[in-house]
Enzyme design. Structure first.
Site, PDB file in Angstrom:
ATOM      1  N   THR A 194      12.467  -2.539 -18.281  1.00  0.00           N
ATOM      2  CA  THR A 194      11.611  -3.707 -18.483  1.00  0.00           C
ATOM      3  C   THR A 194      12.425  -4.974 -18.728  1.00  0.00           C
ATOM      4  OG1 THR A 194       9.776  -4.610 -19.770  1.00  0.00           O
ATOM      5  CG2 THR A 194      11.320  -3.237 -20.974  1.00  0.00           C
ATOM      6  N   ARG A 195      11.811  -6.118 -18.354  1.00  0.00           N
ATOM      7  CA  ARG A 195      12.426  -7.416 -18.651  1.00  0.00           C
ATOM      8  C   ARG A 195      11.435  -8.281 -19.427  1.00  0.00           C
ATOM      9  NH1 ARG A 195       9.823  -9.666 -13.855  1.00  0.00           N
ATOM     10  NH2 ARG A 195       9.914 -11.716 -14.786  1.00  0.00           N
ATOM     11  N   HIS A 199       3.821  -4.626 -24.570  1.00  0.00           N
ATOM     12  CA  HIS A 199       2.485  -4.742 -25.158  1.00  0.00           C
ATOM     13  C   HIS A 199       1.838  -3.359 -25.125  1.00  0.00           C
ATOM     14  CE1 HIS A 199       3.167  -8.976 -25.240  1.00  0.00           C
ATOM     15  NE2 HIS A 199       3.380  -9.023 -23.934  1.00  0.00           N
ATOM     16  N   HIS A 202       1.962  -1.249 -21.913  1.00  0.00           N
ATOM     17  CA  HIS A 202       3.256  -0.626 -21.618  1.00  0.00           C
ATOM     18  C   HIS A 202       3.452   0.624 -22.466  1.00  0.00           C
ATOM     19  CE1 HIS A 202       3.958  -5.018 -20.866  1.00  0.00           C
ATOM     20  NE2 HIS A 202       4.241  -4.493 -19.689  1.00  0.00           N
ATOM     21  N   GLY A 287       6.493   1.127 -11.691  1.00  0.00           N
ATOM     22  CA  GLY A 287       5.106   0.667 -11.782  1.00  0.00           C
ATOM     23  C   GLY A 287       4.741  -0.208 -10.608  1.00  0.00           C
ATOM     24  N   ARG A 288       3.732  -1.030 -10.834  1.00  0.00           N
ATOM     25  CA  ARG A 288       3.272  -1.943  -9.796  1.00  0.00           C
ATOM     26  C   ARG A 288       4.271  -3.093  -9.680  1.00  0.00           C
ATOM     27  NH1 ARG A 288       0.549  -6.511  -9.350  1.00  0.00           N
ATOM     28  NH2 ARG A 288      -1.033  -6.660  -7.714  1.00  0.00           N
ATOM     29  N   ARG A 433      26.705 -42.394 -17.010  1.00  0.00           N
ATOM     30  CA  ARG A 433      27.957 -42.630 -16.279  1.00  0.00           C
ATOM     31  C   ARG A 433      28.976 -43.355 -17.160  1.00  0.00           C
ATOM     32  NH1 ARG A 433      29.052 -41.277 -11.080  1.00  0.00           N
ATOM     33  NH2 ARG A 433      27.328 -40.199 -10.081  1.00  0.00           N
ATOM     34  N   ARG A 447      28.426 -36.044  -7.932  1.00  0.00           N
ATOM     35  CA  ARG A 447      27.022 -36.257  -8.314  1.00  0.00           C
ATOM     36  C   ARG A 447      26.466 -34.981  -8.939  1.00  0.00           C
ATOM     37  NH1 ARG A 447      24.348 -40.828  -5.469  1.00  0.00           N
ATOM     38  NH2 ARG A 447      25.660 -41.538  -3.772  1.00  0.00           N
TER      39      ARG A 447
HETATM   40  S1  PPS Z   1      23.622 -39.623  -9.231  1.00  0.00           S
HETATM   41  O1  PPS Z   1      23.624 -39.516  -7.766  1.00  0.00           O
HETATM   42  O2  PPS Z   1      22.385 -39.126  -9.802  1.00  0.00           O
HETATM   43  O3  PPS Z   1      24.797 -38.992  -9.834  1.00  0.00           O
HETATM   44  O4  PPS Z   1      23.667 -41.180  -9.541  1.00  0.00           O
HETATM   45  P1  PPS Z   1      23.501 -41.890 -10.974  1.00  0.00           P
HETATM   46  O5  PPS Z   1      24.350 -41.247 -11.988  1.00  0.00           O
HETATM   47  O6  PPS Z   1      22.048 -41.994 -11.294  1.00  0.00           O
HETATM   48  O7  PPS Z   1      24.118 -43.306 -10.758  1.00  0.00           O
HETATM   49  C1  PPS Z   1      23.460 -44.216 -10.002  1.00  0.00           C
HETATM   50  C2  PPS Z   1      23.817 -45.623 -10.437  1.00  0.00           C
HETATM   51  O8  PPS Z   1      25.129 -45.945 -10.009  1.00  0.00           O
HETATM   52  C3  PPS Z   1      25.143 -47.144  -9.212  1.00  0.00           C
HETATM   53  N1  PPS Z   1      25.849 -46.785  -7.967  1.00  0.00           N
HETATM   54  C4  PPS Z   1      25.417 -45.999  -6.956  1.00  0.00           C
HETATM   55  N2  PPS Z   1      24.234 -45.381  -6.709  1.00  0.00           N
HETATM   56  C5  PPS Z   1      24.110 -44.644  -5.595  1.00  0.00           C
HETATM   57  N3  PPS Z   1      25.091 -44.485  -4.682  1.00  0.00           N
HETATM   58  C6  PPS Z   1      26.291 -45.086  -4.878  1.00  0.00           C
HETATM   59  N4  PPS Z   1      27.271 -44.919  -3.991  1.00  0.00           N
HETATM   60  C7  PPS Z   1      26.485 -45.869  -6.039  1.00  0.00           C
HETATM   61  N5  PPS Z   1      27.541 -46.590  -6.545  1.00  0.00           N
HETATM   62  C8  PPS Z   1      27.125 -47.109  -7.716  1.00  0.00           C
HETATM   63  C9  PPS Z   1      23.724 -47.606  -9.098  1.00  0.00           C
HETATM   64  O9  PPS Z   1      23.646 -48.765  -9.869  1.00  0.00           O
HETATM   65  C10 PPS Z   1      22.861 -46.538  -9.735  1.00  0.00           C
HETATM   66  O10 PPS Z   1      22.055 -47.021 -10.776  1.00  0.00           O
HETATM   67  P2  PPS Z   1      20.467 -47.008 -10.765  1.00  0.00           P
HETATM   68  O11 PPS Z   1      20.085 -47.086 -12.214  1.00  0.00           O
HETATM   69  O12 PPS Z   1      19.965 -45.732 -10.133  1.00  0.00           O
HETATM   70  O13 PPS Z   1      20.094 -48.229 -10.013  1.00  0.00           O
END
Ligand code: PPS
Length: 570
Positions: A194-195, A199, A202, A287-288, A433, A447
């Protein structure tokens, strides 16, 4: 009487003295850090649970297992046990080279002589082993999105068991269980796999099975890896221990199996039978919908409800354990008793609570009747899974840069803080980031790493009862799914697609990045020169064009309310 099930079976461990020496020598070898699934597989290889395997499958064995459910020598074996690695690691190896296999803390558990190295056809493996090359199947998803692209095969030399700190006294190797059965004089043992928590249905089923087979009962739950979203094994083991007292003394025992399930239905049932034979059992309950993975991407079941029983029956003699097959058990109100569904008459009032209905009742704090489960089990489940309005959760915004993710996420955060009750953390793309991922760029690999980090932090927040709001672009569906699976272990994952079109984002161009992307000054820009997988079925899709921020945030709140995540009592 045939007692071969009680004689010791071969293990892959060397003696204690040899292990001391081998551990030192292995320190000089190239080493592979095992994944959680590989650690489970290695444990059962080494302790004989996967007997007759002597290591990770060779290429010839792999092809034969995939195509015919047999090793190259003809022995029945339905599931490929392979050491998947990345291409970079594989390329650095010479044929015949020994490698050290380490756990996640770096402890050397075994060495392996790499006799084979190949790139598998994963689509073929998925079709043959799991019945469909469909990512809705958890093992197919794992195969394509988690497993490495190269497989290594070769014999394993065991140095030590993986270390477990939890429920040590309840974990037994095949030989330990065999020795226990010898000691207490059990000759016929029926195993129950079982996982899920146990009850009353069972318990009735296992009672009947033991009675039918005139055997003792081994409750043999999986504590390795089960289906994403299952109740965690800590809770389940506390539930099993509570139920154990309900069985007549000295008829039943409980032992934990550190298997990584694949949810492969019929093939998995055969595999489970072979593993139980290795653990000294003579009978096995199927079982099923045994080891069923749920619905495929077309919304249909992957396997028929009794396919597993049919395949098991075909191979019963070779598996070496007798199947005790059972229909679904239901409660008959007039008789205050459980019966197999095929034994109830038309006039009986049949009561049943499905797994989904049980989860709903738990998550909404509703009554769970005594005929369904034991009060001790329900208490344990409620302790781990309080009502949804008391659990942590994650809201995960995804969409193009400039789509409005951060703005709506900020508004939502403030509204949730105004309501109070749970701490709220915003993991905005830009903030992450800066603080968590400052060294990363925008390649697919980076990413993915960025999103996995966000997912990890969000899952910790969710686990600890907080609210995590994430707002990255998160362009890849597979990575979003992986994060969802991590988080759903602890609470809800609410995916919100901020569906502002790329044209509108570019027109707004708040940060001037689209202009730079068009001029080629920013490479790999999502929507311009890099892909974005539109979420197929998010919990909510927000159209932001001509809708103000307040209203968008309010739509999310309504969604949270409809999911039971926030309530008036918050
Ligand atoms: S990801 O793909 O989810 O890891 O991207 P994320 O960490 O959300 O970062 C996106 C923000 O980095 C800026 N930025 C870029 N976005 C997309 N592609 C490239 N190449 C890139 N370079 C820089 C951009 O301002 C994104 O910010 P948001 O808040 O989405 O506008």
């Amino acid at each position: 009487m045939n007692t071969t099930n009680l004689a010791p079976i071969p293990e892959l461990y060397v003696s204690y003295e040899s292990a001391q020496k081998l551990r030192v020598d292995a320190g000089n070898l190239i080493s592979w850090d095992l994944t959680p699934r590989q650690i489970c597989d290695l444990e059962l290889l080494m302790n004989g649970g996967f007997n007759p395997l002597k290591g990770f499958l060779s290429e010839a064995d792999y092809h034969s297992v995939v195509e015919d459910m047999r090793l190259a020598n003809g022995a029945l074996w339905p599931i490929p046990i392979t050491l998947d690695v990345n291409a970079g690691f594989a390329e650095a190896l010479e044929p015949g080279q020994d490698i050290a296999l380490r756990d996640q803390e770096g402890v050397i558990l075994a060495t392996m002589t790499v006799t084979d190295r190949w790139t598998p056809d994963k689509a073929r493996e998925a079709e043959k082993v799991f019945g469909a090359n469909d990512d809705a199947h958890p093992a197919v998803n794992y195969l394509h999105n988690t497993a490495g692209n190269v497989y290594l095969g070769g014999p394993v030399t065991g140095i030590q068991q993986p270390v477990h700190y939890d429920f040590k006294a309840r974990r037994d190797t095949p030989n330990e269980l065999r020795a226990y059965f010898r000691k207490v004089g059990w000759r016929k043992i029926v195993a129950f796999q079982t996982r899920n928590p146990l009850h009353r249905a069972h318990q009735e089923l296992t009672f009947r099975a033991a009675r039918e087979a005139q055997a003792n009962l081994l409750i043999h739950p999986i504590v390795g890896m089960t289906k994403p979203g299952d109740v965690d094994h800590f809770t389940r083991v506390r539930c099993y221990e509570a139920v154990l007292d309900k069985y007549p003394q000295a008829t039943t025992t409980l032992s934990l199996l550190n298997l990584a399930m694949r949810m492969a239905g019929p093939r998995e049932a055969v595999w489970h039978g072979l593993i139980r034979a290795n653990h000294g059992c003579t009978h096995f309950i199927v079982g099923r919908d045994h080891a069923g993975p749920g619905k495929n991407s077309a919304g249909e079941d992957f396997y028929g409800p009794y396919d597993a029983q049919d395949l098991f029956r075909t191979h019963e003699a070779e598996i070496g354990v007798e199947m005790v097959d059972f229909k679904h058990m239901v409660y008959v109100q007039e008789k205050s008793q459980y019966f197999p569904a095929n034994e109830v008459s038309k006039d009986d009032t049949v009561l049943d609570i499905s797994g989904t209905e049980l989860r709903r009742r738990l998550s909404e704090g509703l009554d769970i009747p005594e005929w369904f489960s034991f009060p001790e089990v329900v208490t344990e489940l409620r302790r781990t899974r309080p009502a949804r309005s008391k659990q942590g959760f994650t809201v995960f915004f995804t969409g193009f840069s400039g789509s409005g993710k951060s703005t709506v996420a900020n508004a939502l955060m403030v509204k949730l803080m105004e309501m109070g009750g749970r701490p709220v953390t915003l993991l905005d793309g830009d903030i992450v980031r800066k603080n968590l991922s400052s060294e990363l760029g925008f390649s697919k690999e980076h990413r993915d790493l960025n999103i996995r980090r966000i997912g990890y932090v969000a899952s910790e927040i969710t686990k600890n009862g907080g609210i995590a709001i994430c707002a990255p672009i998160a362009p890849y569906a597979t990575t979003r799914r992986a994060v969802r699976e991590d988080i759903e272990n602890f609470g809800a994952f609410v995916e919100v697609h901020v569906a502002t079109s790329i044209e509108e984002c570019e027109r707004r161009d708040r940060k001037g990045l689209y202009k730079l992307a068009r001029e080629g000054k920013i490479k790999e820009f999502t929507g311009i020169s890099d892909p974005y997988d539109v979420p197929a079925s998010p919990e909510l899709r927000l159209e932001t064009e001509n809708v103000d921020v307040d209203n968008c945030a309010h739509q999310v709140l309504l969604k949270l309310e409809s999911m039971g995540l926030i309530s008036g009592r918050n």
